[in-house]
Design a protein around this motif. Structure first.
Motif, PDB file in Angstrom:
ATOM      1  N   LYS A   1       0.826  -1.208   0.000  1.00 29.55           N
ATOM      2  CA  LYS A   1       0.000   0.000   0.000  1.00 29.55           C
ATOM      3  C   LYS A   1       0.858   1.256   0.000  1.00 29.55           C
ATOM      4  CE  LYS A   1      -4.145   1.857   0.382  1.00 29.55           C
ATOM      5  NZ  LYS A   1      -5.244   1.627  -0.579  1.00 29.55           N
ATOM      6  N   LEU A   2       1.874   1.292   0.854  1.00 30.59           N
ATOM      7  CA  LEU A   2       2.737   2.474   0.919  1.00 30.59           C
ATOM      8  C   LEU A   2       3.564   2.635  -0.345  1.00 30.59           C
ATOM      9  CD1 LEU A   2       3.935   2.359   4.644  1.00 30.59           C
ATOM     10  CD2 LEU A   2       2.141   3.772   3.633  1.00 30.59           C
ATOM     11  N   GLN A   3       4.030   1.526  -0.919  1.00 36.36           N
ATOM     12  CA  GLN A   3       4.762   1.609  -2.178  1.00 36.36           C
ATOM     13  C   GLN A   3       3.874   2.122  -3.296  1.00 36.36           C
ATOM     14  OE1 GLN A   3       6.457  -2.276  -2.825  1.00 36.36           O
ATOM     15  NE2 GLN A   3       8.247  -1.873  -1.533  1.00 36.36           N
ATOM     16  N   LYS A   4       2.606   1.693  -3.285  1.00 39.19           N
ATOM     17  CA  LYS A   4       1.664   2.179  -4.287  1.00 39.19           C
ATOM     18  C   LYS A   4       1.416   3.671  -4.131  1.00 39.19           C
ATOM     19  CE  LYS A   4      -2.896   1.147  -6.208  1.00 39.19           C
ATOM     20  NZ  LYS A   4      -4.128   0.313  -6.068  1.00 39.19           N
ATOM     21  N   MET A   5       1.499   4.153  -2.891  1.00 45.41           N
ATOM     22  CA  MET A   5       1.336   5.584  -2.642  1.00 45.41           C
ATOM     23  C   MET A   5       2.598   6.370  -2.952  1.00 45.41           C
ATOM     24  SD  MET A   5      -0.785   5.262   0.948  1.00 45.41           S
ATOM     25  CE  MET A   5      -0.693   7.012   1.304  1.00 45.41           C
ATOM     26  N   GLY A   6       3.698   5.674  -3.220  1.00 49.47           N
ATOM     27  CA  GLY A   6       4.934   6.337  -3.597  1.00 49.47           C
ATOM     28  C   GLY A   6       5.963   6.453  -2.506  1.00 49.47           C
ATOM     29  N   PHE A   7       5.757   5.809  -1.362  1.00 51.29           N
ATOM     30  CA  PHE A   7       6.704   5.892  -0.255  1.00 51.29           C
ATOM     31  C   PHE A   7       7.733   4.770  -0.375  1.00 51.29           C
ATOM     32  CE2 PHE A   7       2.929   7.979   1.412  1.00 51.29           C
ATOM     33  CZ  PHE A   7       3.476   9.136   1.938  1.00 51.29           C
ATOM     34  N   THR A   8       8.993   5.112  -0.125  1.00 49.96           N
ATOM     35  CA  THR A   8      10.084   4.139  -0.163  1.00 49.96           C
ATOM     36  C   THR A   8      11.020   4.391   1.007  1.00 49.96           C
ATOM     37  OG1 THR A   8      11.369   5.596  -1.627  1.00 49.96           O
ATOM     38  CG2 THR A   8      10.005   3.896  -2.688  1.00 49.96           C
ATOM     39  N   ASP A   9      11.880   3.424   1.270  1.00 50.88           N
ATOM     40  CA  ASP A   9      12.855   3.556   2.353  1.00 50.88           C
ATOM     41  C   ASP A   9      14.148   4.213   1.895  1.00 50.88           C
ATOM     42  OD1 ASP A   9      11.135   2.367   4.156  1.00 50.88           O
ATOM     43  OD2 ASP A   9      11.844   0.346   3.692  1.00 50.88           O
ATOM     44  N   VAL A  10      14.450   4.136   0.610  1.00 56.14           N
ATOM     45  CA  VAL A  10      15.684   4.705   0.063  1.00 56.14           C
ATOM     46  C   VAL A  10      15.340   5.593  -1.113  1.00 56.14           C
ATOM     47  CG1 VAL A  10      17.132   2.790   0.829  1.00 56.14           C
ATOM     48  CG2 VAL A  10      16.043   2.674  -1.397  1.00 56.14           C
ATOM     49  N   GLY A  11      16.216   6.547  -1.370  1.00 56.32           N
ATOM     50  CA  GLY A  11      16.020   7.450  -2.472  1.00 56.32           C
ATOM     51  C   GLY A  11      16.627   6.928  -3.760  1.00 56.32           C
ATOM     52  N   PRO A  12      16.686   7.760  -4.797  1.00 51.85           N
ATOM     53  CA  PRO A  12      17.270   7.324  -6.070  1.00 51.85           C
ATOM     54  C   PRO A  12      18.735   6.924  -5.953  1.00 51.85           C
ATOM     55  CG  PRO A  12      15.988   9.344  -6.352  1.00 51.85           C
ATOM     56  CD  PRO A  12      16.108   9.116  -4.883  1.00 51.85           C
TER      57      PRO A  12
ATOM     58  N   ALA B   1       8.281  15.638  -0.406  1.00 52.01           N
ATOM     59  CA  ALA B   1       8.461  15.488  -1.846  1.00 52.01           C
ATOM     60  C   ALA B   1       7.131  15.166  -2.525  1.00 52.01           C
ATOM     61  CB  ALA B   1       9.489  14.399  -2.139  1.00 52.01           C
ATOM     62  N   LYS B   2       6.373  14.247  -1.926  1.00 48.78           N
ATOM     63  CA  LYS B   2       5.074  13.898  -2.502  1.00 48.78           C
ATOM     64  C   LYS B   2       4.118  15.085  -2.442  1.00 48.78           C
ATOM     65  CE  LYS B   2       3.994  10.460  -3.806  1.00 48.78           C
ATOM     66  NZ  LYS B   2       4.083   9.873  -5.170  1.00 48.78           N
ATOM     67  N   ARG B   3       4.209  15.845  -1.339  1.00 49.28           N
ATOM     68  CA  ARG B   3       3.355  17.024  -1.209  1.00 49.28           C
ATOM     69  C   ARG B   3       3.697  18.051  -2.269  1.00 49.28           C
ATOM     70  NH1 ARG B   3       3.522  21.887   1.595  1.00 49.28           N
ATOM     71  NH2 ARG B   3       1.473  22.627   2.364  1.00 49.28           N
ATOM     72  N   GLN B   4       5.009  18.286  -2.499  1.00 47.22           N
ATOM     73  CA  GLN B   4       5.428  19.228  -3.528  1.00 47.22           C
ATOM     74  C   GLN B   4       5.030  18.726  -4.907  1.00 47.22           C
ATOM     75  OE1 GLN B   4       6.722  22.217  -2.910  1.00 47.22           O
ATOM     76  NE2 GLN B   4       6.690  22.695  -5.101  1.00 47.22           N
ATOM     77  N   GLU B   5       5.190  17.432  -5.110  1.00 42.90           N
ATOM     78  CA  GLU B   5       4.790  16.845  -6.398  1.00 42.90           C
ATOM     79  C   GLU B   5       3.286  17.004  -6.626  1.00 42.90           C
ATOM     80  OE1 GLU B   5       4.833  12.473  -8.637  1.00 42.90           O
ATOM     81  OE2 GLU B   5       5.864  12.772  -6.717  1.00 42.90           O
ATOM     82  N   PHE B   6       2.534  16.763  -5.563  1.00 43.96           N
ATOM     83  CA  PHE B   6       1.081  16.927  -5.679  1.00 43.96           C
ATOM     84  C   PHE B   6       0.704  18.383  -5.924  1.00 43.96           C
ATOM     85  CE2 PHE B   6      -3.045  17.691  -3.595  1.00 43.96           C
ATOM     86  CZ  PHE B   6      -3.837  16.851  -4.370  1.00 43.96           C
ATOM     87  N   TYR B   7       1.434  19.312  -5.240  1.00 42.59           N
ATOM     88  CA  TYR B   7       1.166  20.735  -5.436  1.00 42.59           C
ATOM     89  C   TYR B   7       1.483  21.147  -6.874  1.00 42.59           C
ATOM     90  CZ  TYR B   7       1.523  25.800  -4.883  1.00 42.59           C
ATOM     91  OH  TYR B   7       1.371  27.156  -5.040  1.00 42.59           O
ATOM     92  N   ASP B   8       2.627  20.675  -7.395  1.00 45.88           N
ATOM     93  CA  ASP B   8       2.981  20.993  -8.783  1.00 45.88           C
ATOM     94  C   ASP B   8       1.959  20.411  -9.754  1.00 45.88           C
ATOM     95  OD1 ASP B   8       5.203  22.230  -7.764  1.00 45.88           O
ATOM     96  OD2 ASP B   8       6.550  20.528  -8.122  1.00 45.88           O
ATOM     97  N   GLN B   9       1.524  19.219  -9.472  1.00 43.67           N
ATOM     98  CA  GLN B   9       0.520  18.598 -10.332  1.00 43.67           C
ATOM     99  C   GLN B   9      -0.786  19.394 -10.298  1.00 43.67           C
ATOM    100  OE1 GLN B   9      -0.332  14.538  -9.358  1.00 43.67           O
ATOM    101  NE2 GLN B   9      -1.813  14.271 -11.008  1.00 43.67           N
TER     102      GLN B   9
END
Length: 410
Positions: free
Chosen positions: A290-301, A314-322
């Motif tokens: 569920k969390l992975q589907k929402m875009g949450f991960t333990d490590v970055g790129p 990051a997800k909040r900023q991405e959602f705001y930009d979207q």
């Protein structure tokens, strides 16, 4: 040389060795909960087996075979044994396997299990959590009732167990095992286990840290069970069983069925393990997906640990930009539609103006035409009046001449 030290025996417990007793007392005070999912065809003995397991009569109405869709019947009971309180939730399938089209018969079961995981996850994500008062409805064990055909598993059985094996602890049961002979029963058990293995269906694995438990549970699955709450007289004692013309089947006799082994495994030795497996494996898998589907991960790129707050920002900023992009697109689309509407209105206005000018010219031409006809009529009226006056003069003159002639004749 050993010193002669006098040792005194302590009365009671001191220090942190009292922790287990504290946990026991607190658990007994709070009570326990256990949730069972019974999946099986109508009339296969789900309610009877539950009543036999808990040695009580959980009043339940008999289900009908004429349901258009598969449903679930959820009931919660407050049970007490000695001083231990248990909140038991029993979920039973209704109309399972009765439809002609059984393609989606397993879907209500999957949806219910996921819904309980989702409810627990939402409770975890709340700011103010109330786990002490929260009733955990996650399914701890699924008792899957297999029809005693003696041949093999049905396609519906394989499809259903394959759909839920990663979500719940499955314990397969051969229901109404007294309808199969012992030799056929052993062959049926081997056939079922081979089909489960060949179809890569994961069932509940007993704990392997206790050799006694492993030996007791080895070679038992699937359990061949018979349920009954009726007492039958055997010799000088009363036992729970079923009375047949050929004899008495004793439910709690291990030579007759595996009910005692199922009860010991389910309630006496592995109940806590079933709950732990549900929480630490099945629920964790659901939570991870569920969390992975929402875009949450333990490590970055860059494979470096990322905190939950960073991902959230990051997800909040991405959602705001979207949202900004979508807002711009909506504004652009709105302005474009406004321009198209204005152009359409201008074309309609021009068309109406042209039509108005045409009608105005037509009206003016009609007015001029009517004016000409009016003048012509007035001239005709004047000529008519002159002609009428001349004719009246002539007529008057003739009348005068006629009177003169009459007078001369006299």
């Amino acid at each position: 040389q050993k010193e002669n030290i006098r040792c005194l025996t302590t009365i009671g417990h001191f220090g942190f060795e009292c922790l287990p007793y504290q946990l026991v007392n607190r658990s007994i005070h709070q009570g326990f909960s256990f949730n069972i999912l019974c999946v099986g065809e109508t009339g296969i003995g789900k309610s009877t087996l539950i009543n036999t397991l808990f040695n009580t009569n959980l009043k339940d109405k008999k289900s009908s075979h004429f349901y258009s869709n598969v449903g679930l019947k959820i009931q919660t009971y407050e049970l007490q044994e000695s001083k231990v309180q248990l909140k038991l939730t029993v979920v039973k399938t209704v109309g399972y396997g009765d439809q002609i089209n059984k393609e989606a018969s397993y879907q209500p079961v999957v949806d219910y299990i996921d819904a309980q995981f989702e409810a627990f996850l939402q409770e975890e994500l709340r700011i103010k959590r109330s786990f002490f008062e929260y009733h955990d409805t996650r399914v701890h064990v699924c008792l899957y009732f297999i029809s005693p055909t003696g041949h093999s598993l049905k396609s519906l059985d394989l499809l259903t167990m394959k759909s839920i094996d990663s979500k719940v602890n499955i314990i397969p049961l051969i229901a109404k095992a007294d309808t199969i002979s012992k030799n056929d029963l052993q062959k049926f058990k081997s056939k079922i286990m081979s089909e489960l293995i060949s179809n890569n269906i994961q069932i509940y694995q007993f704990p392997s840290d206790d050799e006694t438990t492993v030996q007791a549970n080895s070679g038992v699955l699937p359990f061949a069970v018979v349920g009954s709450i009726d007492e039958v007289k055997v010799g000088k004692r009363m036992v729970r069983g079923r009375h047949y013309p050929w004899g008495v089947l004793q439910v709690e006799n291990e030579n007759h069925c595996d009910f005692v082994k199922l009860r010991d495994m389910l309630l006496c030795t592995n109940m806590e393990d079933l709950k732990e497996q549900t929480h630490f494996y099945h629920y964790e898998c659901y939570r991870c997906r569920k969390l992975q589907k929402m875009g949450f991960t333990d490590v970055g790129p860059d494979n470096q640990p990322v905190s939950f707050q960073e991902i959230y920002e990051a997800k909040r900023q991405e959602f705001y930009d979207q949202c900004q992009r979508e807002e711009k697109q909506l504004k652009h689309r709105f302005m474009q539609r406004v321009k198209e509407k204005e152009s359409t209105l201008k074309d309609a206005e021009k068309e109406l103006q042209d039509k108005f000018e045409h009608l105005k010219r037509f009206q003016q031409e009609e007015i001029i035409k009517l004016e000409g006809e009016r003048r012509k009529l007035e001239e005709e009226i004047i000529d008519f009046c002159k002609t009428k006056a001349a004719s009246e003069n002539v007529q008057a003159q003739l009348c005068a001449n006629m009177r003169k002639d009459k007078e001369r004749k006299k």
